[in-house]
Design a protein around this motif. Sequence first.
Motif, PDB file in Angstrom:
ATOM      1  N   GLY A  62      11.520   9.157  -5.628  1.00 35.26           N
ATOM      2  CA  GLY A  62      12.829   9.696  -6.430  1.00 35.26           C
ATOM      3  C   GLY A  62      13.396  10.692  -5.271  1.00 35.26           C
ATOM      4  O   GLY A  62      14.555  10.437  -5.078  1.00 35.26           O
ATOM      5  N   TYR A 103       6.711   2.032  -7.685  1.00 36.10           N
ATOM      6  CA  TYR A 103       5.303   2.356  -7.785  1.00 36.10           C
ATOM      7  C   TYR A 103       4.375   1.394  -8.477  1.00 36.10           C
ATOM      8  O   TYR A 103       3.526   1.004  -7.905  1.00 36.10           O
ATOM      9  CB  TYR A 103       5.277   3.626  -8.650  1.00 36.10           C
ATOM     10  CG  TYR A 103       4.141   4.305  -8.834  1.00 36.10           C
ATOM     11  CD1 TYR A 103       3.137   4.626  -7.728  1.00 36.10           C
ATOM     12  CD2 TYR A 103       3.406   4.652  -9.872  1.00 36.10           C
ATOM     13  CE1 TYR A 103       2.050   5.203  -7.534  1.00 36.10           C
ATOM     14  CE2 TYR A 103       2.212   5.296  -9.849  1.00 36.10           C
ATOM     15  CZ  TYR A 103       1.555   5.669  -8.904  1.00 36.10           C
ATOM     16  OH  TYR A 103       0.276   6.190  -8.902  1.00 36.10           O
ATOM     17  N   THR A 121       2.296   1.781  -3.421  1.00 31.77           N
ATOM     18  CA  THR A 121       1.346   2.508  -4.375  1.00 31.77           C
ATOM     19  C   THR A 121       0.845   3.953  -4.120  1.00 31.77           C
ATOM     20  O   THR A 121       0.501   4.697  -4.885  1.00 31.77           O
ATOM     21  CB  THR A 121       0.056   1.585  -4.427  1.00 31.77           C
ATOM     22  OG1 THR A 121      -0.422   1.386  -2.977  1.00 31.77           O
ATOM     23  CG2 THR A 121      -0.030   0.480  -5.208  1.00 31.77           C
ATOM     24  N   ALA A 122       1.324   4.360  -2.845  1.00 34.61           N
ATOM     25  CA  ALA A 122       0.892   5.565  -2.392  1.00 34.61           C
ATOM     26  C   ALA A 122       1.989   6.600  -2.721  1.00 34.61           C
ATOM     27  O   ALA A 122       1.781   7.900  -2.464  1.00 34.61           O
ATOM     28  CB  ALA A 122       0.443   5.642  -0.945  1.00 34.61           C
ATOM     29  N   THR A 123       3.029   5.983  -3.081  1.00 36.97           N
ATOM     30  CA  THR A 123       4.358   7.016  -3.335  1.00 36.97           C
ATOM     31  C   THR A 123       4.718   7.185  -4.776  1.00 36.97           C
ATOM     32  O   THR A 123       5.087   6.281  -5.546  1.00 36.97           O
ATOM     33  CB  THR A 123       5.613   6.231  -2.657  1.00 36.97           C
ATOM     34  OG1 THR A 123       5.154   5.670  -1.445  1.00 36.97           O
ATOM     35  CG2 THR A 123       6.543   7.298  -2.372  1.00 36.97           C
ATOM     36  N   PRO A 124       4.316   8.226  -5.345  1.00 40.04           N
ATOM     37  CA  PRO A 124       4.558   8.624  -6.757  1.00 40.04           C
ATOM     38  C   PRO A 124       5.974   8.819  -7.087  1.00 40.04           C
ATOM     39  O   PRO A 124       6.689   9.028  -6.046  1.00 40.04           O
ATOM     40  CB  PRO A 124       3.617   9.893  -6.952  1.00 40.04           C
ATOM     41  CG  PRO A 124       3.542  10.585  -5.777  1.00 40.04           C
ATOM     42  CD  PRO A 124       3.253   9.515  -4.774  1.00 40.04           C
ATOM     43  N   TYR A 143       7.889  10.930  -8.274  1.00 43.10           N
ATOM     44  CA  TYR A 143       8.407  12.123  -7.791  1.00 43.10           C
ATOM     45  C   TYR A 143       8.737  12.052  -6.432  1.00 43.10           C
ATOM     46  O   TYR A 143       9.588  12.861  -5.911  1.00 43.10           O
ATOM     47  CB  TYR A 143       7.913  13.470  -8.355  1.00 43.10           C
ATOM     48  CG  TYR A 143       6.290  13.565  -8.109  1.00 43.10           C
ATOM     49  CD1 TYR A 143       5.988  14.329  -7.056  1.00 43.10           C
ATOM     50  CD2 TYR A 143       5.420  13.110  -9.244  1.00 43.10           C
ATOM     51  CE1 TYR A 143       4.649  14.286  -6.802  1.00 43.10           C
ATOM     52  CE2 TYR A 143       4.284  13.014  -8.833  1.00 43.10           C
ATOM     53  CZ  TYR A 143       3.758  13.744  -7.634  1.00 43.10           C
ATOM     54  OH  TYR A 143       2.462  14.050  -7.277  1.00 43.10           O
ATOM     55  N   VAL A 144       7.893  11.606  -5.404  1.00 40.06           N
ATOM     56  CA  VAL A 144       8.078  11.498  -4.245  1.00 40.06           C
ATOM     57  C   VAL A 144       9.348  10.623  -3.834  1.00 40.06           C
ATOM     58  O   VAL A 144      10.183  10.730  -3.027  1.00 40.06           O
ATOM     59  CB  VAL A 144       6.980  11.324  -3.493  1.00 40.06           C
ATOM     60  CG1 VAL A 144       7.194  10.937  -1.831  1.00 40.06           C
ATOM     61  CG2 VAL A 144       5.952  12.500  -3.431  1.00 40.06           C
ATOM     62  N   ILE A 146       0.789  -1.102  -0.189  1.00 36.73           N
ATOM     63  CA  ILE A 146      -0.044   0.006   0.023  1.00 36.73           C
ATOM     64  C   ILE A 146       1.021   1.289   0.188  1.00 36.73           C
ATOM     65  O   ILE A 146       0.534   2.222  -0.631  1.00 36.73           O
ATOM     66  CB  ILE A 146      -0.976  -0.024   1.240  1.00 36.73           C
ATOM     67  CG1 ILE A 146      -2.018  -1.032   0.911  1.00 36.73           C
ATOM     68  CG2 ILE A 146      -1.564   1.315   1.377  1.00 36.73           C
ATOM     69  CD1 ILE A 146      -2.945  -1.105   2.219  1.00 36.73           C
ATOM     70  N   THR A 147       2.063   1.202   0.857  1.00 36.74           N
ATOM     71  CA  THR A 147       2.836   2.373   0.966  1.00 36.74           C
ATOM     72  C   THR A 147       3.564   2.573  -0.462  1.00 36.74           C
ATOM     73  O   THR A 147       3.675   3.816  -0.918  1.00 36.74           O
ATOM     74  CB  THR A 147       3.801   2.329   2.048  1.00 36.74           C
ATOM     75  OG1 THR A 147       3.282   1.697   3.113  1.00 36.74           O
ATOM     76  CG2 THR A 147       4.646   3.469   2.321  1.00 36.74           C
ATOM     77  N   LEU A 189      12.951  11.103  -2.220  1.00 31.67           N
ATOM     78  CA  LEU A 189      13.287  10.518  -1.001  1.00 31.67           C
ATOM     79  C   LEU A 189      14.782   9.657  -1.007  1.00 31.67           C
ATOM     80  O   LEU A 189      15.479   9.656  -0.178  1.00 31.67           O
ATOM     81  CB  LEU A 189      12.311   9.325  -0.429  1.00 31.67           C
ATOM     82  CG  LEU A 189      10.857   9.972   0.131  1.00 31.67           C
ATOM     83  CD1 LEU A 189       9.886   9.110   0.322  1.00 31.67           C
ATOM     84  CD2 LEU A 189      11.097  11.170   1.441  1.00 31.67           C
TER      85      LEU A 189
END
Lengths: 480, 378
Positions: B212, B255, B204-207, B209-210, B201-202, B214
């Motif tokens: 990358g 993702y 799939t919630a991380t696009p 650009y986020v 779930i985490t 991080l």
Amino acid sequence: MEKLTWTGSLGAVLDPIFMILVPVFLTVIILRVVLSFFEPDVGIQPNPDGTANATGGIWGLTRTGSNWLGLAMLVLLLAYLVIGAVMGTGAGIIGGISQQFLPVWIALIATFAVSIRYKTRLGLYGKLFDSVIGMIGFALVMFWVYTALFTGLFDLVSTHDPLSQVSSMKNKVPGTPVARADEGTYPYYLLGGDNLARDVFSRMVKGSLVVMAIAPLATLFAFMVGITLGLPAGYYGGKLDTFLSFLANLILAFPVILLFYLLVTPEIVAAGLPQYMAVVLFFFPLVFMAVLIHSRYRTQPKKNYTWLAITLIPMFLIYAASINADGSKITFWPLDFFDIPGGILVVFVSVVFVNSPTVFRIVRGLAMDIKTRDYVSAAQTRGERPWYIMLWEILPNARGPLIVDFCLRIGYTTILLGTLGFFGLGLPPESPDWGTTINDGRRLLSIYLHPALVPAIALLSLVLGLNLLADGLREQSIRD
Amino acid sequence: MGRFILRRTGVLILTALCLTFIVFLLTNLYPNLEKLAKSEGNFRMADHEVATFLSNNGYRSALDPDFLAKVRSGQATDEEIEAGINTGFDARIFRNYGEWLGIVPGYVIEGTDGTTRARCATPGMDIADAPSFCGILQGYWGWSTVFKDEAGSIIGTRLALTGKLMFWVMLLMVPSALIIGVLAGMREGSATDRSLSTVSITTTATPEYVSGVLFIAVFASSAVGLKWFKGTATSAMDNATFENFFLPVLTIALYGMGYIARMTRASMAEVMTAHYVRTARLKGVSFRNIVLKHALRNALIAPFTVIMLQFPWLLNGVVIVETLFNYKGFGWVLVQAAGNNDIELLMGVSVVSVFVVLVTQLISDIGYVYLNPRISVT
């Protein structure tokens, strides 16, 4: 003034505990996962005489251990936040942030207290509070909703103006005191300054407002479009279905970013294309409401016209005012009492446009499934009109999957908004929304982390919250 | 089956034609062409100069010669100029689209400035030698106004670079997603299931650009990070190493991974409650053999479709990651072409991406029918 540390005076007591607790907790969790490969995790098993058997041995031990350690972690985090909220910047950056969020904490606690107290009477919403995942998701989502609300209405949470620049604060690390602070301004940049010397924390907080204003509403519009077209496509089938499905697949086959580039460039905006699209897309909610009311009260003209007037007149006024803008291609409407800022309208329209075909496909699939049920046949035998059956028989019975998808789709819309910001499309470059700030911050990412990292984590937490909420809702609606 | 494939291919070609025409229409809107004319010619062009430039280069219909003479002699008022230049719809777009496809002979225009230009004559070629048809069907992708090169060769080289990226993404994403999904789904509700589901779930919630940002912050930042990897992948274009290529690959893979893993989990969990698994369990087959021999094959039908349908999303991820890590592949070309309204390059890019999407959809449909004998197409 001195620079703030992350935990301030609290750190002396709590940090060592935190440092020990985190690795121990992680080890136990990993141990538990590894162990569960070797023996089924049976949990608590009831015996016929009314007593219960817990899992024994090392399996039971890791289970109990991880539960208690998890609880201890939660208590520790709460301690950081609660004591921080009381002590303010005395408890370091975390304390300062926690104190700024104080109204949000109070609203969250009140919401949870009321909801848990009355959860048996609240239907599906109340059931959400039976699942831990759902509660965590709901808390994350409501955290951002309240943040947007308080910062938008009362200007509460943020510490500085999101656009004002303070010289010498350029790229400063979190916790730096503001140079030559006047009386009344907040004395610190809690999460540092960005490369234009603006406060990262305030921009992150104000950014939530942009996301919260666009994402849920755009998703709602996409649902209106998808439902209004998807129900007849699924219910009637045939040529109509073929045609609409072809259109939907056409839009779905477009790479999203290419579509955004084509719709959002200044030249196309000058040509008025997004505005014409708004004329079409914004009309769907009106159609939806008109058909919804008319199909229900068709036989009671008086009631019918009253309800239609009550809903449609204000909706039409808002519709006309929102598509109408001075100095653009559409200027016919005299009663233009508000203007949507150009960038926002373009972004809104393109996000609705991208989302509606997927909603259409979901609704169409659900309608095709539900139309074979007995209660639909019963309604057909009663002689109900097709639109009544679609909107008052099929749609309410499709609500479970639609609500779950609505939550997921808000998250996806948030990601799309971020993508638009990331490519610098649509919203003005100084806008504090998270995508634009990530785009600003990424250029200096290898030297200064915080300007990009803060909005990235904010976006992540909101989307994660929406996904967890959807998961909890799905779990509970299946159990229903 | 043959008729099914034939029909789907027909729909595919129709969709591709519609989509490319929409792109063509949008890139050929007057404001876009005006920008193009000013960047190709000079930025202080008057309105009628823009219009003559566009008609000389075959973008729009020619202006009325009398009107042009009047404007040039300075007799026309501003209103007359505004009324005389068509900035709206121009029927020539259909002919231009036909030329681009290669079903209409390319234009040969003797311009108002005396020079003759032909669509099929690339710079430096004699007009008399130019072929009469030149379009996608003849294998000519057009001329990029930004890169000053043939669009076909640009797309070819960039696509090869992105192909390299995608190969590694698939190699990382598919096996790990399937393993996570199967492990989580084989014992629904266990600690493994819950922790792996949280992980998926985490992700799939991380696009991209986020994640990358991080990853660069944690693994590549020169300030506080671990400095295990490089924050840019520019050097990976010639010489991909683990150090400069792993972060972009991981960012794209992550993702899509969560989504595929969740679908696999759902499919696995469903199979594990099926009657034949219960029968196998009652026969006394070991859990390991139940999973590997009875459940796994049936559980992998659904993820196959999902993996195929992930391609359009991966394309999105590719654009973001290539921008973020400065890897000059297909996604980077898309951004360049779209940002500068490079019409023919953008058309080429959209043809490629639309075909990738449609062909993977077709493969997923056919594959689903092939893998699952319960579904029939007739």
